[in-house]
Design an enzyme around this catalytic site. Structure first.
Site, PDB file in Angstrom:
ATOM      1  N   CYS A 137      -4.165  77.508  40.008  1.00 16.47           N
ATOM      2  CA  CYS A 137      -4.989  77.384  38.754  1.00 16.47           C
ATOM      3  C   CYS A 137      -6.568  76.309  39.080  1.00 16.47           C
ATOM      4  CB  CYS A 137      -4.820  75.788  38.174  1.00 16.47           C
ATOM      5  SG  CYS A 137      -3.149  76.349  37.657  1.00 16.47           S
ATOM      6  N   GLU A 166       1.623  71.312  38.806  1.00 16.28           N
ATOM      7  CA  GLU A 166       3.260  71.426  39.336  1.00 16.28           C
ATOM      8  C   GLU A 166       3.551  70.288  40.613  1.00 16.28           C
ATOM      9  OE1 GLU A 166       2.994  75.764  41.085  1.00 16.28           O
ATOM     10  OE2 GLU A 166       1.731  76.592  39.684  1.00 16.28           O
ATOM     11  N   GLU A 197      -3.678  72.678  28.420  1.00 18.99           N
ATOM     12  CA  GLU A 197      -2.555  71.784  29.688  1.00 18.99           C
ATOM     13  C   GLU A 197      -2.890  71.610  30.422  1.00 18.99           C
ATOM     14  OE1 GLU A 197       0.335  71.095  28.467  1.00 18.99           O
ATOM     15  OE2 GLU A 197       0.007  69.501  30.024  1.00 18.99           O
ATOM     16  N   THR A 223      -5.232  78.998  29.735  1.00 19.81           N
ATOM     17  CA  THR A 223      -6.373  78.584  29.972  1.00 19.81           C
ATOM     18  C   THR A 223      -7.267  79.580  29.492  1.00 19.81           C
ATOM     19  OG1 THR A 223      -5.403  77.025  31.841  1.00 19.81           O
ATOM     20  CG2 THR A 223      -7.968  78.233  32.130  1.00 19.81           C
ATOM     21  N   ASN A 278     -10.390  71.604  34.946  1.00 20.03           N
ATOM     22  CA  ASN A 278      -9.724  72.019  36.820  1.00 20.03           C
ATOM     23  C   ASN A 278     -11.525  72.065  38.170  1.00 20.03           C
ATOM     24  OD1 ASN A 278      -7.479  72.284  36.494  1.00 20.03           O
ATOM     25  ND2 ASN A 278      -7.426  74.135  36.223  1.00 20.03           N
ATOM     26  N   ARG A 320       1.065  80.742  45.653  1.00 20.36           N
ATOM     27  CA  ARG A 320      -0.048  81.548  45.321  1.00 20.36           C
ATOM     28  C   ARG A 320      -1.777  80.637  45.579  1.00 20.36           C
ATOM     29  NH1 ARG A 320       1.018  81.618  38.810  1.00 20.36           N
ATOM     30  NH2 ARG A 320       2.291  79.806  39.575  1.00 20.36           N
ATOM     31  N   ASP A 375       9.965  85.320  26.455  1.00 19.88           N
ATOM     32  CA  ASP A 375       9.186  85.960  27.339  1.00 19.88           C
ATOM     33  C   ASP A 375       9.729  87.708  27.279  1.00 19.88           C
ATOM     34  OD1 ASP A 375       8.188  84.707  30.347  1.00 19.88           O
ATOM     35  OD2 ASP A 375       8.671  86.965  30.041  1.00 19.88           O
ATOM     36  N   ALA A 378      -8.997  64.685  52.206  1.00 16.00           N
ATOM     37  CA  ALA A 378      -9.434  65.744  53.281  1.00 16.00           C
ATOM     38  C   ALA A 378      -8.394  66.604  53.708  1.00 16.00           C
ATOM     39  CB  ALA A 378     -10.754  65.423  53.528  1.00 16.00           C
ATOM     40  N   LEU A 421      -0.435  69.962  33.013  1.00 10.15           N
ATOM     41  CA  LEU A 421      -0.077  69.639  33.963  1.00 10.15           C
ATOM     42  C   LEU A 421      -0.180  70.126  35.900  1.00 10.15           C
ATOM     43  CD1 LEU A 421       1.747  72.188  33.824  1.00 10.15           C
ATOM     44  CD2 LEU A 421       2.528  71.204  31.826  1.00 10.15           C
TER      45      LEU A 421
HETATM   46  C1  UGA Z   1      -3.631  71.679  38.531  1.00  6.84           C
HETATM   47  C2  UGA Z   1      -4.759  69.923  37.565  1.00  6.84           C
HETATM   48  O1  UGA Z   1      -4.997  69.049  38.296  1.00  6.84           O
HETATM   49  C3  UGA Z   1      -3.615  70.253  36.674  1.00  6.84           C
HETATM   50  O2  UGA Z   1      -3.792  69.084  36.199  1.00  6.84           O
HETATM   51  C4  UGA Z   1      -4.144  71.570  35.682  1.00  6.84           C
HETATM   52  O3  UGA Z   1      -2.955  71.816  34.620  1.00  6.84           O
HETATM   53  C5  UGA Z   1      -3.654  72.469  36.749  1.00  6.84           C
HETATM   54  O4  UGA Z   1      -4.319  73.398  37.853  1.00  6.84           O
HETATM   55  C6  UGA Z   1      -3.523  73.630  35.722  1.00  6.84           C
HETATM   56  O5  UGA Z   1      -4.622  74.679  35.298  1.00  6.84           O
HETATM   57  O6  UGA Z   1      -2.250  74.311  35.608  1.00  6.84           O
HETATM   58  P1  UGA Z   1      -1.962  72.456  39.841  1.00  6.84           P
HETATM   59  O7  UGA Z   1      -2.444  73.581  40.474  1.00  6.84           O
HETATM   60  O8  UGA Z   1      -0.560  72.172  40.210  1.00  6.84           O
HETATM   61  O9  UGA Z   1      -3.140  71.360  38.877  1.00  6.84           O
HETATM   62  O10 UGA Z   1      -1.968  71.332  41.484  1.00  6.84           O
HETATM   63  P2  UGA Z   1      -3.312  70.259  42.078  1.00  6.84           P
HETATM   64  O11 UGA Z   1      -2.045  69.101  42.372  1.00  6.84           O
HETATM   65  O12 UGA Z   1      -4.839  69.770  41.241  1.00  6.84           O
HETATM   66  O13 UGA Z   1      -3.478  70.665  43.972  1.00  6.84           O
HETATM   67  C7  UGA Z   1      -4.175  71.446  44.052  1.00  6.84           C
HETATM   68  C8  UGA Z   1      -5.003  71.913  45.293  1.00  6.84           C
HETATM   69  O14 UGA Z   1      -5.520  71.355  45.858  1.00  6.84           O
HETATM   70  C9  UGA Z   1      -4.045  71.918  46.310  1.00  6.84           C
HETATM   71  O15 UGA Z   1      -4.104  72.908  47.235  1.00  6.84           O
HETATM   72  C10 UGA Z   1      -3.503  70.738  46.770  1.00  6.84           C
HETATM   73  O16 UGA Z   1      -3.336  70.406  48.112  1.00  6.84           O
HETATM   74  C11 UGA Z   1      -5.405  70.644  47.195  1.00  6.84           C
HETATM   75  N1  UGA Z   1      -5.740  68.826  46.887  1.00  6.84           N
HETATM   76  C12 UGA Z   1      -5.324  67.697  45.992  1.00  6.84           C
HETATM   77  C13 UGA Z   1      -6.476  68.453  47.692  1.00  6.84           C
HETATM   78  O17 UGA Z   1      -6.719  69.366  48.954  1.00  6.84           O
HETATM   79  N2  UGA Z   1      -6.455  67.414  47.601  1.00  6.84           N
HETATM   80  C14 UGA Z   1      -6.426  66.195  46.897  1.00  6.84           C
HETATM   81  O18 UGA Z   1      -7.184  65.211  47.320  1.00  6.84           O
HETATM   82  C15 UGA Z   1      -5.733  66.811  45.939  1.00  6.84           C
END
Ligand code: UGA
Length: 438
Positions: free
Chosen positions: A263, A158, A154, A123, A211, A330, A31, A255, A156
């Protein structure tokens, strides 16, 4: 076992480096942030992520994982170099900012003294892989080490990133060089996940399309929630019933206050921007973003309607991170909502198990509680913004004693509205019927 260099020690880079070292490879994480590397060298991680610290310590101890700011050291004898740097939104149009990717590519070219496979995990807009290839080729000139570029998005999340890396649903690889792609595939073979190989542009697009689809599912169920609100149906039950259809599935149908994080917001925006720049019209993406923003506005509106006015009121907000099990704020719905409340003359006292320091740094007027009960003290209303497990079993008798008012907005539908209404609260969920009307 391979020698791997990983550039970038954010969520993706640190998890990738740590997990590859745990799979037996020799990894150097690089880094340009010296403080970050100094901290990592004494076991201090820049992020809070379940299971990562333990895994990192084990592999540092075993001599398989190192941290440096030096490209020469990190690239020495490396067979693979993974680019895992940030690509934030650069402007209001949604363009992805490629300055870190560009810098990494330039520094790889500058410090390369042997053949290498460059694997891009960041990305990046469709076409970036070709652009990186040209950039490095130009800089290297002729008679120099050769390289191949493989796109490897990727997926994954968080909060569960170590587990997601070790148990992926699929590994996507894109390259014009089949042999290089095969070598990268070999690194992942032990994970026993399906490996799909394709061209670079398609691989880059799979990341955005995935995404954006997840964001679309959430905005879809939030739109259904708003329709349920209007018609007196229960979106939790609707989602359950929909999810039983194998073609639909039950994931990402909760919901609530909508999606945030580092992301989904940036990738939906970037996809819309990319589409428009290429002459396509991303109708759905714009609707998906608008519905998401409206969920936040609606929460503020609900508070205003329930309290008559927001001026001089005190609101307790539980949960600040964009989702549970992370300290990441974020584009967190909670912070956006708090800003809107403050603009309306409300004072806000919040509690979050991990995200209070980051939130306070962004919103200095924000008051912080020592626990949920302290945050609820003298509040006129309580808003649940992030569904941390600790909030699922609160002592509502204590909450009621501490609050001045009775309004509860359950922004993630985690509480039993009927029970709360019986206790004397005014319960408002998202797309669930108001208990008083049942
Ligand atoms: C997301 C994707 O799920 C990953 O597959 C991807 O790798 C990552 O972005 C990335 O591009 O690096 P992440 O940002 O960690 O992962 O978060 P998510 O678990 O996807 O949740 C995203 C948001 O959706 C959160 O604010 C969560 O509260 C919300 N959410 C999720 C809902 O409001 N309802 C749901 O049913 C699920």
């Amino acid at each position: 076992m391979a020698k791997i260099c990983v550039i970038g020690t954010g969520y993706v880079g640190l998890v990738t480096g740590t997990c590859f070292s745990d799979m037996g490879h020799f990894v150097t994480c690089l880094d340009i942030d010296e403080e970050r590397i100094n901290n990592l060298n004494v076991g201090i991680l820049p992020i809070f992520e379940a299971g990562l610290k333990q895994l990192l310590d084990i592999n540092v101890e075993a001599g398989r994982l190192k941290f440096t700011t030096s490209y020469t050291k990190a690239l020495q004898d490396a067979e693979f170099v993974f680019i895992a740097v940030g690509t934030p939104t650069s402007d209001s149009g949604g363009n992805a900012d490629l300055q870190y990717v560009k810098k990494a590519a330039e520094l790889i070219a500058e410090n390369l003294d042997h053949d290498i496979i460059i694997v891009n995990k960041s990305t990046v807009p469709v076409g970036t892989g070709e652009w990186i290839t040209e950039l490095i080729s130009e800089q290297l000139g002729s008679n120099t080490p050769s390289f191949s570029l493989v796109s490897n998005p990727e997926f994954l999340r968080e909060g569960t990133s170590v587990n997601d890396f070790m148990n992926p649903d699929r590994v996507i690889l894109g390259s014009a060089d089949l042999e290089a792609m095969d070598k990268v595939a070999n690194l992942y073979q032990v994970l026993r996940a399906p490996i799909m190989t394709t061209d670079i542009r398609t691989s880059e697009m799979i990341k955005y399309a995935s995404n954006a689809f997840l964001a679309t599912r959430i905005s879809y169920i939030n739109e259904i929630a708003n329709i349920c609100d209007a018609l007196g149906a229960n979106v939790r039950e609707v989602a359950r019933g929909m999810g039983m259809d194998k073609r639909i599935g039950s994931y990402f149908l909760d919901a609530g206050l909508g999606w945030g994080g580092s992301c989904l917001p940036k990738d939906v925006k970037a996809l819309a921007h990319m589409a428009e720049s290429a002459g396509a019209t991303p109708h759905l993406m714009h609707a998906v973003m608008e519905i998401n923003q409206n969920q936040r506005i609606k929460a503020v509106q609900n508070l205003k309607n329930a309290l008559g006015t927001l001026k001089d009121k005190r609101i307790c907000v539980l949960g600040l991170s964009f989702k549970p099990n992370t300290d990441d704020t974020r584009d967190a719905p909670a912070l956006d909502i708090i800003q809107m409340l403050l603009e309306n003359g409300t004072s806000v006292k919040a509690f979050d198990p991990q995200a209070m320091p980051a939130s306070k740094a962004m919103i200095p007027q924000l008051l912080l509680g020592q626990d949920p009960y302290d945050a609820a003290l003298d509040s006129d209303a309580l808003l649940l913004a992030t569904e941390w497990n600790a909030f699922k079993s609160l002592d509502f008798t204590r909450i009621k004693e501490n609050m001045r008012g009775r309004v509860i907005i359950d922004g993630r539908n985690i509480w039993d509205g009927i029970a709360l209404q019986k206790m004397g609260f005014i319960y408002i969920g998202i797309g669930v019927p108001n208990p008083k009307n049942l």
